[in-house]
Design a protein around this motif. Sequence first.
Motif, PDB file in Angstrom:
ATOM      1  N   ALA A  89     -15.936 128.024 115.522  1.00  0.00           N
ATOM      2  CA  ALA A  89     -16.251 128.959 116.997  1.00  0.00           C
ATOM      3  C   ALA A  89     -16.170 128.121 118.126  1.00  0.00           C
ATOM      4  O   ALA A  89     -16.139 129.478 119.395  1.00  0.00           O
ATOM      5  N   GLU A  90     -15.485 127.300 117.788  1.00  0.00           N
ATOM      6  CA  GLU A  90     -14.067 126.898 119.788  1.00  0.00           C
ATOM      7  C   GLU A  90     -13.010 127.727 119.449  1.00  0.00           C
ATOM      8  O   GLU A  90     -12.680 128.284 120.635  1.00  0.00           O
ATOM      9  N   GLU A 112     -12.586 131.027 118.679  1.00  0.00           N
ATOM     10  CA  GLU A 112     -12.795 132.582 118.576  1.00  0.00           C
ATOM     11  C   GLU A 112     -13.288 132.473 120.611  1.00  0.00           C
ATOM     12  O   GLU A 112     -13.142 132.954 121.079  1.00  0.00           O
ATOM     13  N   SER A 113     -14.421 131.101 120.733  1.00  0.00           N
ATOM     14  CA  SER A 113     -14.515 131.283 122.415  1.00  0.00           C
ATOM     15  C   SER A 113     -13.331 131.064 123.654  1.00  0.00           C
ATOM     16  O   SER A 113     -13.899 132.011 124.578  1.00  0.00           O
ATOM     17  N   LEU A 114     -12.484 130.320 122.811  1.00  0.00           N
ATOM     18  CA  LEU A 114     -11.214 130.053 123.755  1.00  0.00           C
ATOM     19  C   LEU A 114      -9.913 131.412 123.495  1.00  0.00           C
ATOM     20  O   LEU A 114      -9.353 131.925 124.409  1.00  0.00           O
ATOM     21  N   SER A 166      -9.470 118.747 114.843  1.00  0.00           N
ATOM     22  CA  SER A 166     -10.633 119.303 115.913  1.00  0.00           C
ATOM     23  C   SER A 166     -10.799 119.872 116.966  1.00  0.00           C
ATOM     24  O   SER A 166     -11.417 120.325 117.775  1.00  0.00           O
ATOM     25  N   ILE A 167     -10.579 120.644 116.017  1.00  0.00           N
ATOM     26  CA  ILE A 167     -11.052 122.537 116.780  1.00  0.00           C
ATOM     27  C   ILE A 167     -12.235 123.359 115.655  1.00  0.00           C
ATOM     28  O   ILE A 167     -11.769 123.572 114.327  1.00  0.00           O
ATOM     29  N   THR A 168     -12.785 124.022 116.192  1.00  0.00           N
ATOM     30  CA  THR A 168     -13.977 124.662 114.599  1.00  0.00           C
ATOM     31  C   THR A 168     -13.828 126.180 114.970  1.00  0.00           C
ATOM     32  O   THR A 168     -13.261 126.300 115.895  1.00  0.00           O
TER      33      THR A 168
END
Lengths: 110, 183
Positions: free
Chosen positions: A57-58, A60-62, A53-55
């Motif tokens: 983009a998500e 990279e953001s975290l 459940s992680i893309t």
Amino acid sequence: MAIDWGQVEKDAEAAVAGVLANDWQTVKTAASAQLTALIQVAQSIEQQAQAKSITQAEYESLKLGQQRALSGILHSYAAIGIVIAEQAAAAAWDVVAQALRTAYKLPFLF
Amino acid sequence: MTRVYSIARVACLMAMLTAAGVAGCAAPAYDETTDKSISTLQNDIDSELISLASLGERIERLRNRDDAASKKALADALSKASFDANSASYDKIDLDLTTVRLRIDAEPNASTENLDAALGSLRDNLFGEKSLRDTHSQEDVLHSAYVETEKQTLDQQLQALLAYEIVLKKGASSSKSAADGSQ
């Protein structure tokens, strides 16, 4: 394969200390606490990876968010410039990414 | 989790105060307006993230259901969780952050540089490259786990600012008590 987060935290701390050299002792208390927070975020990413459940983009953001938080704390000490602070934060995340890469075949970790 | 972040924010706070002391300048004064502005910023960020996380959970739950009511509820949740539906909230948070920055910069003191750096880092995580808004814009709907993890990072940065204001407030109260006692 389960990740040994205790060892990852030690390795990340060693990586940061390696970049900061003599300045490590000055920032050790603040940086260690921030590194623990970074590892907790990495563990959360691990759970998201398990649940798929992680893309990218998500992720990279975290990753960048934690790097910014760590480099911000390091840079708040006069002796440490922003470039060195960012290098130290990147070194810490490299250790985390390596652990995640070994345990999970998330395409964007390669 | 909270304990670790508390240690981190106190350590960051010590760095800010140490920098102020090393600079040899007067201690920064407590400013109630700045304090309230930071609280407003935190409330608006928390409200937005809690809403997005809740919508994300609802979407993930409804995706597995086939009945008409669930499909309608899913469409509604997807609409509310979309970037477009939340752009006004991001604008409000942007305005809050600018208000705090302007207030701090209006009365510069030894800690202003560090506070500006802390606010800059917070702004980068909210609005910069690969930030919360950037990611929301790219994905349109965010996973609840991502939002909750992002909230950890942002709360940690906000708590450092709030802790700093609390220390200043306590210092102001102590000074006032000492002044009252000497009269």
